[in-house]
Motif scaffolding. Structure first.
Motif, PDB file in Angstrom:
ATOM      1  N   LYS A   1       0.817  -1.217   0.000  1.00  0.00           N
ATOM      2  CA  LYS A   1       0.000   0.000   0.000  1.00  0.00           C
ATOM      3  C   LYS A   1       0.846   1.261   0.000  1.00  0.00           C
ATOM      4  N   SER A   2       1.794   1.342   0.931  1.00  0.00           N
ATOM      5  CA  SER A   2       2.586   2.580   1.057  1.00  0.00           C
ATOM      6  C   SER A   2       3.435   2.814  -0.182  1.00  0.00           C
ATOM      7  N   THR A   3       4.030   1.739  -0.700  1.00  0.00           N
ATOM      8  CA  THR A   3       4.862   1.854  -1.887  1.00  0.00           C
ATOM      9  C   THR A   3       4.030   2.328  -3.076  1.00  0.00           C
TER      10      THR A   3
ATOM     11  N   LEU B   1      -1.739   8.242   6.746  1.00  0.00           N
ATOM     12  CA  LEU B   1      -2.614   8.073   7.913  1.00  0.00           C
ATOM     13  C   LEU B   1      -2.297   6.807   8.695  1.00  0.00           C
ATOM     14  N   ASP B   2      -1.159   6.187   8.387  1.00  0.00           N
ATOM     15  CA  ASP B   2      -0.782   4.977   9.107  1.00  0.00           C
ATOM     16  C   ASP B   2      -0.040   5.386  10.385  1.00  0.00           C
ATOM     17  N   ILE B   3      -0.811   5.551  11.462  1.00  0.00           N
ATOM     18  CA  ILE B   3      -0.266   6.109  12.703  1.00  0.00           C
ATOM     19  C   ILE B   3       0.914   5.298  13.225  1.00  0.00           C
TER      20      ILE B   3
ATOM     21  N   ASN C   1       3.984   4.307  10.026  1.00  0.00           N
ATOM     22  CA  ASN C   1       4.390   5.352   9.074  1.00  0.00           C
ATOM     23  C   ASN C   1       5.502   4.889   8.163  1.00  0.00           C
ATOM     24  N   SER C   2       5.237   4.846   6.885  1.00  0.00           N
ATOM     25  CA  SER C   2       6.255   4.395   5.944  1.00  0.00           C
ATOM     26  C   SER C   2       6.567   5.429   4.881  1.00  0.00           C
ATOM     27  N   VAL C   3       5.613   6.308   4.626  1.00  0.00           N
ATOM     28  CA  VAL C   3       5.773   7.244   3.512  1.00  0.00           C
ATOM     29  C   VAL C   3       7.030   8.101   3.682  1.00  0.00           C
TER      30      VAL C   3
ATOM     31  N   ILE D   1      -4.114   8.977  -0.177  1.00  0.00           N
ATOM     32  CA  ILE D   1      -3.992   8.624   1.236  1.00  0.00           C
ATOM     33  C   ILE D   1      -3.411   7.229   1.387  1.00  0.00           C
ATOM     34  N   ASP D   2      -2.353   7.142   2.184  1.00  0.00           N
ATOM     35  CA  ASP D   2      -1.796   5.834   2.518  1.00  0.00           C
ATOM     36  C   ASP D   2      -2.423   5.397   3.832  1.00  0.00           C
ATOM     37  N   MET D   3      -3.159   4.293   3.777  1.00  0.00           N
ATOM     38  CA  MET D   3      -3.896   3.827   4.953  1.00  0.00           C
ATOM     39  C   MET D   3      -3.159   2.692   5.645  1.00  0.00           C
TER      40      MET D   3
END
Ligand SMILES: Nc1ncnc2c1ncn2[C@@H]1O[C@H](COP(=O)(O)OP(=O)(O)OP(=O)(O)O)[C@@H](O)[C@H]1O
Ligand SMILES: [Mg+2]
Ligand SMILES: [Zn+2]
Lengths: 250, 139
Positions: A29-31, A51-53, A56-58, A125-127
């Motif tokens: 997802k993040s990639t 939004l990945d609390i 967080n990867s972004v 949005i990265d979830m």
């Protein structure tokens, strides 16, 4: 009455919001969210919200995990990469862990979205994986279009099937279903490490989705921390998600 | 600095509220959690300026700070901000003026532990709240 919610709603109303989702973790997802945002930003201004609390990867993908967001009168100011504006909860606390009770997750996501100075009309949005508070909070603020990612593995497909059911029931628009890391190119041959994509094809027919089958690209690991310079096969494939790109041209 | 954004969020919310009910708002009481250490003077200025040319032009905005109690979900005890203040002083030192708790006080359970059992598993009400509205109907 919840001023932060109202404020967030007003901020995102009228924007084109694409949420990259999967009920399964680690599927890319993040990639893919980051590559999609990069590709779209070659055509116009785009915001990428992480939004990945907890995962967080972004910021890590772009080598920004130690940077902190500046805050102005307008709110949280993004990290800029040409026409791409990146907002991350990680950028508020730096490289440390977060642990939050559910009720505070809601407040963090709501306030983060409300206070981010998102000026762009297109928002990716990265979830986090799964369906929980973050997804509820996002959809309370704005109706996104979902892009659902899976692996070809039966296990992943089975978990994602339930998410597709939920999205449909909640009238959350979904056009693309992505099978990531589906095959490895070995000369002219394709090897399918997670099995055939047939089940994914069946699901996409059932839910009337466009299926996109993406390869594994071992090169991508060299670009963790500098994804902005990646120009490999995944980027080319992502540019073929035509509907998303033609929306932006309009 | 984000005091302006918070004031704007209250203004927009109250504008909508007044329009939906067709009422005229005389006064709004807003409370802020003490943990966020928002600058009240800036908040008051922001309200004064932001309400211009809205239906709230003549409304009074009272801003106050409220103390927060924390409830530990692990041991069931309740504690005050005072009791975890020492733990939080590190956050204020490390991040400076725009520290994470100022911006998003809901982060607090990540930065402090229950003084009784040491758990991060505690909750509290840390939103910006509208505590009271005085209004009259427009007609
Ligand atoms: N197509 C691909 N080819 C090769 N590696 C990939 C590909 N897609 C993702 N990866 C790798 O797989 C791992 C997981 O990717 P990523 O973090 O983007 O997944 P995710 O779904 O966001 O995970 P999480 O559920 O934890 O948020 C990363 O190491 C990433 O580099
Ligand atoms: Mg991720
Ligand atoms: Zn306790």
């Amino acid at each position: 009455m919840n001023p932060m919610l109202e404020f967030a709603r007003k901020k995102f109303s009228g924007k084109k919001v694409l949420a990259v989702l999967s009920s399964k973790g680690g599927v890319g997802k993040s990639t893919l969210a980051s590559l999609l945002a990069l590709s779209l930003s070659e055509m116009g201004s785009v915001a990428l919200l992480d939004l990945d609390i907890y995962g967080n990867s972004v910021t890590k993908l772009f080598g920004m995990q130690n940077k902190l967001h500046k805050v102005s009168k307008e709110g949280i100011e993004p990290f800029k990469l040409k026409k791409l504006s990146i907002f991350s909860i990680n950028g508020l606390i730096g490289d440390r862990y977060l642990i939050l009770p559910g009720s505070q997750e809601r407040s963090v996501v709501e306030s983060f979205m409300a206070l981010s100075n998102v000026e762009e009309d297109t928002v990716i949005i990265d979830m986090p994986p799964g369906m929980g508070e973050e997804l509820l909070t996002l959809t309370r603020i704005v109706k996104p279009e979902a892009i659902v990612v899976t692996l070809a593995s039966k296990l992943s497909i089975d978990v994602v099937r339930k998410m597709l059911e939920y999205l449909k029931e909640s009238s959350i628009r979904t056009r693309y279903f992505i099978v990531n890391m589906a095959y490895i190119l070995s000369g002219d041959r394709k090897i399918y490490p997670f099995g055939s994509v047939e089940e994914a094809e069946n699901l996409s027919k059932l839910y009337n989705l466009k299926l996109k089958v993406l390869p594994m690209d071992p090169e991508i690991s060299k670009f963790i921390g500098q994804l902005q310079y990646y120009d490999g096969i995944l980027k080319k494939e992502i540019k073929e998600l035509e509907c998303l790109f033609s929306d932006l041209k309009k | 600095m984000h005091e302006w954004a918070i004031a704007m969020s209250v203004i927009q919310t109250m504008e909508k509220w007044a329009k939906e009910r067709g009422v005229n708002i005389m006064k709004v009481v807003v409370s802020l959690p003490s943990l966020s250490m928002l600058d009240l003077d800036i908040m008051r200025d922001a309200f004064k300026i932001l309400k211009k040319n809205t239906v709230l032009e003549n409304s009074e905005f009272e801003v106050r700070v409220r103390d927060t109690d924390f409830d530990c979900r692990n041991c069931g005890r309740r504690f005050s901000l005072e009791e975890i203040k020492r733990q939080l002083s590190e956050v204020f030192e490390n991040y400076g003026e725009e520290n994470p708790l100022h911006l998003l006080p809901a982060f607090v359970s990540s930065f402090a532990r229950c003084p009784f059992c040491g758990s991060h598993d505690f909750t509290s009400e840390l939103s910006v709240l509208v505590d009271g509205i005085d209004y009259e109907s427009d007609a």
